[in-house]
Design an enzyme around this catalytic site. Sequence first.
Site, PDB file in Angstrom:
ATOM      1  N   ARG A  14     -22.968  -1.608 -47.215  1.00 50.66           N
ATOM      2  CA  ARG A  14     -22.104  -1.426 -46.045  1.00 50.66           C
ATOM      3  C   ARG A  14     -21.037  -0.410 -46.423  1.00 50.66           C
ATOM      4  NH1 ARG A  14     -17.260  -3.491 -44.033  1.00 50.66           N
ATOM      5  NH2 ARG A  14     -17.198  -3.892 -41.771  1.00 50.66           N
ATOM      6  N   LYS A  72     -12.872  -0.074 -51.418  1.00 49.12           N
ATOM      7  CA  LYS A  72     -12.021  -1.240 -51.632  1.00 49.12           C
ATOM      8  C   LYS A  72     -11.013  -1.024 -52.755  1.00 49.12           C
ATOM      9  CE  LYS A  72     -14.866  -4.594 -49.264  1.00 49.12           C
ATOM     10  NZ  LYS A  72     -15.606  -5.863 -49.277  1.00 49.12           N
TER      11      LYS A  72
END
Length: 305
Positions: free
Chosen positions: A280, A240
């Site tokens: 994840r 991210k």
Amino acid sequence: MREVRWLFALRVCEERGGAVPSDGVNDLFDLGFPAIVGVLNVTPDSFSDGGRYRDRDAAVAHATAMRRDGADLVDVGGESTRPGAGRVDAPTEIGRVEGVVRDLASAGIPVSIDTTRAAVAEAALAAGATVVNDVSGGLADPAMLPLLAEASCPVILMHWRGHSDRMQGLASYDDVVANVRDELSARVDDAIAAGVAAERIIIDPGLGFAKLAVHNWALSARLDVLLELGFPVLFASSRKSYLGALLADADGSPRPVGERDAATLATSVLAFAAGAWGVRVHDVRGTADARAVWLATNTANRSEP
């Protein structure tokens, strides 16, 4: 009992060359070690792998490789939720995911469907998905929670404040940890009120969704507060933008998406240590290796006289 499960997990890990896959979705809530959820985006515009797996054969091959490398669950998404992404309609989303889910389920690979739409979740469940990962926590579609209750499937409820095209404008908090805890608690309450079994709920703090970097770091540092809600916590930091910003070049250019896996691994191991149910990730093999090291270290610590 937890130590016994860790010892068993370590033995399995060694037998499988570092990977610790589960035998099926029924094991997901009691693996005895942190779960690895592999990301499979069958979209043209996801921030990391958009366009790479739009072809059905390529998507199935990649999911098969992730399962072999140690994924306990493969999370299939047909609509990008990156900041600023526009929406696609339900038929388009279903068209992207349905065949892939069916192929993976037929191959015995546990699948979750990453969607905010009840119609898409329903189609994916019919195709063989066994988990629904709703990044809106049931807020985006009023039909979602009743569907999940009827399906009696595990569900991941993420903290969310709005769709991708406007969510970063909603990143305002008095106390991000307390606010996210309370808002997630409300999502859980609504799910249970709709008939979703409490023992089938996993929660996710939603890193990057209506969150600035400072909010992501605060949530990462205080996962214990979310764990106090009494539900398994999924941690999803993979590649991210806040990691890219942390690793920026001297001129301020963020680290490219494909070069953030080492930072992701560090956050994943810290999440394991904090007690997260799972992570994840895009890089399943590296995460499985890190998990093996973490398990071996914890097993050694607990076996000392």
